[in-house]
Enzyme design. Sequence first.
Site, mmCIF file in Angstrom:
data_model
loop_
_atom_site.group_PDB
_atom_site.id
_atom_site.type_symbol
_atom_site.label_atom_id
_atom_site.label_comp_id
_atom_site.label_asym_id
_atom_site.label_seq_id
_atom_site.Cartn_x
_atom_site.Cartn_y
_atom_site.Cartn_z
ATOM 1 N N GLY A 161 -0.588 4.787 -1.007
ATOM 2 C CA GLY A 161 -1.667 5.389 -0.229
ATOM 3 C C GLY A 161 -1.216 6.607 0.552
ATOM 4 O O GLY A 161 -0.064 7.042 0.452
ATOM 5 N N ASP A 219 2.465 -1.790 -4.386
ATOM 6 C CA ASP A 219 1.061 -1.378 -4.362
ATOM 7 C C ASP A 219 0.320 -2.148 -5.457
ATOM 8 O O ASP A 219 0.944 -2.784 -6.312
ATOM 9 C CB ASP A 219 0.954 0.133 -4.623
ATOM 10 C CG ASP A 219 -0.321 0.725 -4.028
ATOM 11 O OD1 ASP A 219 -0.213 1.488 -3.069
ATOM 12 O OD2 ASP A 219 -1.420 0.403 -4.528
ATOM 13 N N LYS A 245 -9.914 -4.318 11.498
ATOM 14 C CA LYS A 245 -8.759 -3.844 12.271
ATOM 15 C C LYS A 245 -8.732 -4.474 13.666
ATOM 16 O O LYS A 245 -7.667 -4.841 14.158
ATOM 17 C CB LYS A 245 -8.770 -2.306 12.378
ATOM 18 C CG LYS A 245 -8.455 -1.603 11.057
ATOM 19 C CD LYS A 245 -7.045 -1.893 10.590
ATOM 20 C CE LYS A 245 -6.720 -1.269 9.255
ATOM 21 N NZ LYS A 245 -5.414 -1.688 8.710
ATOM 22 N N TYR A 256 -14.468 -1.997 8.265
ATOM 23 C CA TYR A 256 -13.063 -1.583 8.433
ATOM 24 C C TYR A 256 -12.639 -1.764 9.902
ATOM 25 O O TYR A 256 -11.596 -2.357 10.196
ATOM 26 C CB TYR A 256 -12.939 -0.122 8.004
ATOM 27 C CG TYR A 256 -11.623 0.546 8.297
ATOM 28 C CD1 TYR A 256 -10.481 0.236 7.561
ATOM 29 C CD2 TYR A 256 -11.518 1.520 9.289
ATOM 30 C CE1 TYR A 256 -9.274 0.873 7.820
ATOM 31 C CE2 TYR A 256 -10.318 2.157 9.545
ATOM 32 C CZ TYR A 256 -9.200 1.831 8.813
ATOM 33 O OH TYR A 256 -8.012 2.465 9.071
ATOM 34 N N GLY A 271 0.822 -1.211 0.000
ATOM 35 C CA GLY A 271 0.000 0.000 0.000
ATOM 36 C C GLY A 271 0.856 1.261 0.000
ATOM 37 O O GLY A 271 0.468 2.288 0.565
HETATM 38 N N1 SER Z 1 -8.810 7.668 8.899
HETATM 39 C C1 SER Z 1 -9.477 6.412 8.954
HETATM 40 C C2 SER Z 1 -10.819 6.492 8.368
HETATM 41 O O1 SER Z 1 -11.412 7.547 8.429
HETATM 42 C C3 SER Z 1 -9.596 5.963 10.380
HETATM 43 O O2 SER Z 1 -8.562 5.139 10.683
HETATM 44 O O3 SER Z 1 -11.297 5.517 7.899
#
Ligand code: SER
Length: 319
Positions: A13, A36, A145, A141, A10
């Site tokens: 990014g 990437d 995590k 997400y 990545g």
């Molecule tokens: N910056 C990230 C998001 O907004 C949070 O880890 O998804």
Amino acid sequence: MRAEKVLITGSGGQLGTALRKALINLYGREAVIATDLVPRTDEIGHIQLLDATNESKLGKMVGEHAITQIYHLAAILSANGETYPIQTWDINLKSWLNVLEVARKYLVKKVFFPSSIAVFGESANKVETAQTEYLDPLTVYGISKSAGEQWGNYYFSKYGVDVRSLRYPGVIGHESLPGGGTTDYAVEIYHRAIRNERFTCYLCEDTALPMIFMADAVRATLELMTAPKEKIRTRTSYNINGLSFSPKEIVASIRKWYPDFQVDYQPDFRQQIAENWPLSINDNQAQKDWKWSPHYQLDDISNEMITELLKKQKLPKKV
Ligand code: SER
């Protein structure tokens, strides 16, 4: 001792762009393999093609380059992840398990996993949210995590893989635009301000969130990764604090440079995500273990963002 050889996934990014430069400064250009999904060549070198969900390709690259450290930054962020939940889980988690497996098999010395304030949900205390708060994330997400943190801890305790991780707040930087997060507004807003354009904010004006300036985020990462092993007592992920502010407060800061800056508020689905995240973070553990402390407050960030973005756009300096 083997010379350090670093692999970044990545790399193209938001965090990858800045961290890649910092790792090159630390270890030298030849020591950093940037990868990437989209390969390209830029002013600091070549980003190679690598799909981290492909374990054999990842393993081949790690073996061929005798990699000693992996920074696994490839992921789909909180807002974009909600459109494709199952793919997001696959991309975020499958790639991480591949990294852990490859690290175990090829005896990679250290592995970095970026976690996030998105691991916290409804049950967590919102103010000064502690390291050990209950985790009930609302987004896919956040789920990926929080599971990723547990897998990191598992590979550390079961196989001795030296996994280190930070729960980043929203990261604000001028190096590149973030892609698809809930905290992105705090970067986009500066791009509008320097062009004297009106900004439409997708969060309510009073919704405060934890944030961090890129220079602090990069420094935290390198301080964590270069700390002596015995200092790292948290193998899930460390809370780190930068600062907290609401859209109203960032607008007030920007108006010190652009007094006529105009903003509309049109909250969308990201408002609900933000409401489930902490307002501020308690990072006592990081302070204690590896002496973390942030440097940048809101007006410092505005000053740097405006100065650097104007330079990049070749616009006259703002005084
Ligand atoms: N910056 C990230 C998001 O907004 C949070 O880890 O998804």
